[in-house]
Scaffold this motif. Sequence first.
Motif, PDB file in Angstrom:
ATOM      1  N   VAL A 297     -12.291 -60.335  71.043  1.00  0.00           N
ATOM      2  CA  VAL A 297     -13.542 -61.045  70.746  1.00  0.00           C
ATOM      3  C   VAL A 297     -14.457 -60.137  69.930  1.00  0.00           C
ATOM      4  N   VAL A 298     -15.048 -60.689  68.899  1.00  0.00           N
ATOM      5  CA  VAL A 298     -16.102 -60.004  68.136  1.00  0.00           C
ATOM      6  C   VAL A 298     -17.386 -60.791  68.367  1.00  0.00           C
ATOM      7  N   VAL A 299     -18.420 -60.113  68.899  1.00  0.00           N
ATOM      8  CA  VAL A 299     -19.695 -60.761  69.219  1.00  0.00           C
ATOM      9  C   VAL A 299     -20.705 -60.425  68.122  1.00  0.00           C
ATOM     10  N   MET A 300     -21.091 -61.444  67.363  1.00  0.00           N
ATOM     11  CA  MET A 300     -22.006 -61.214  66.246  1.00  0.00           C
ATOM     12  C   MET A 300     -23.370 -60.734  66.733  1.00  0.00           C
TER      13      MET A 300
ATOM     14  N   VAL B 112      -8.513 -63.859  66.743  1.00  0.00           N
ATOM     15  CA  VAL B 112      -9.757 -63.292  67.268  1.00  0.00           C
ATOM     16  C   VAL B 112     -10.758 -64.422  67.511  1.00  0.00           C
ATOM     17  N   VAL B 113     -11.527 -64.283  68.579  1.00  0.00           N
ATOM     18  CA  VAL B 113     -12.656 -65.180  68.814  1.00  0.00           C
ATOM     19  C   VAL B 113     -13.902 -64.520  68.243  1.00  0.00           C
ATOM     20  N   ILE B 114     -14.668 -65.281  67.474  1.00  0.00           N
ATOM     21  CA  ILE B 114     -15.945 -64.797  66.946  1.00  0.00           C
ATOM     22  C   ILE B 114     -17.045 -65.548  67.669  1.00  0.00           C
ATOM     23  N   ASP B 115     -17.855 -64.804  68.392  1.00  0.00           N
ATOM     24  CA  ASP B 115     -18.936 -65.381  69.192  1.00  0.00           C
ATOM     25  C   ASP B 115     -20.252 -65.254  68.441  1.00  0.00           C
ATOM     26  N   GLY B 116     -20.939 -66.392  68.250  1.00  0.00           N
ATOM     27  CA  GLY B 116     -22.312 -66.314  67.780  1.00  0.00           C
ATOM     28  C   GLY B 116     -22.584 -66.711  66.350  1.00  0.00           C
ATOM     29  N   ILE B 117     -21.739 -67.528  65.741  1.00  0.00           N
ATOM     30  CA  ILE B 117     -22.073 -68.014  64.390  1.00  0.00           C
ATOM     31  C   ILE B 117     -23.359 -68.824  64.465  1.00  0.00           C
TER      32      ILE B 117
END
Length: 196
Positions: A27-30, A79-84
């Motif tokens: 996970v990548v958290v913006m 990958v999950v991208i959190d926070g777009i």
Amino acid sequence: MLICVVGMPGAGKGEFVKVAREEGIPVVVMGDAVRREAERRGMDVGEMAKRLREERGMDAVARLVVEDVERELRRAGIVVIDGIRNPEELEYFRNRFGERSVIVVAIHASPQTRFERLRGRGREDDPNTKREFEERDERELGFGIGDVISRADVMIVNESVSLPEFREKCRMVIKAILRGDPDDLPGNFNHLRIPD
């Protein structure tokens, strides 16, 4: 493959992310990138998010995390991208990684439910009053988050369900995405469109 999770504050993105990690998906958290930048400059997180986009364009936060995303894709292939927060960030990822490699999952809950959750969460940037909550929502909507939610491939409703029930919904969506099988989703979010 990129799974971009989007939702208003307190909707339940964090729980989706926890389930993704349990399934072995990085996970990548913006928001973490914004918090690091805010700490470096000694600014409020909300103000920092606004300032970054004013200084570097609406896709500024996506550009801040792209190396992290690429590293995780090389390692895990997903990958999950959190926070777009806006369409420009979504388009940045689609242009960089391919239209068919990006799936948007929106998490929805009512404003009252989200407010109660945020009050109970107690993170530094969480609102303490209804007015602060409304101001935060207005800021998020001003970034264009509603537009991203309207483009979601999957909508998970996190309302009137227990936490274990919501987590199970998340797990079913993640597994269906991994299998590429839209027919294996529960009836209330069976409109998954897997890109060709």
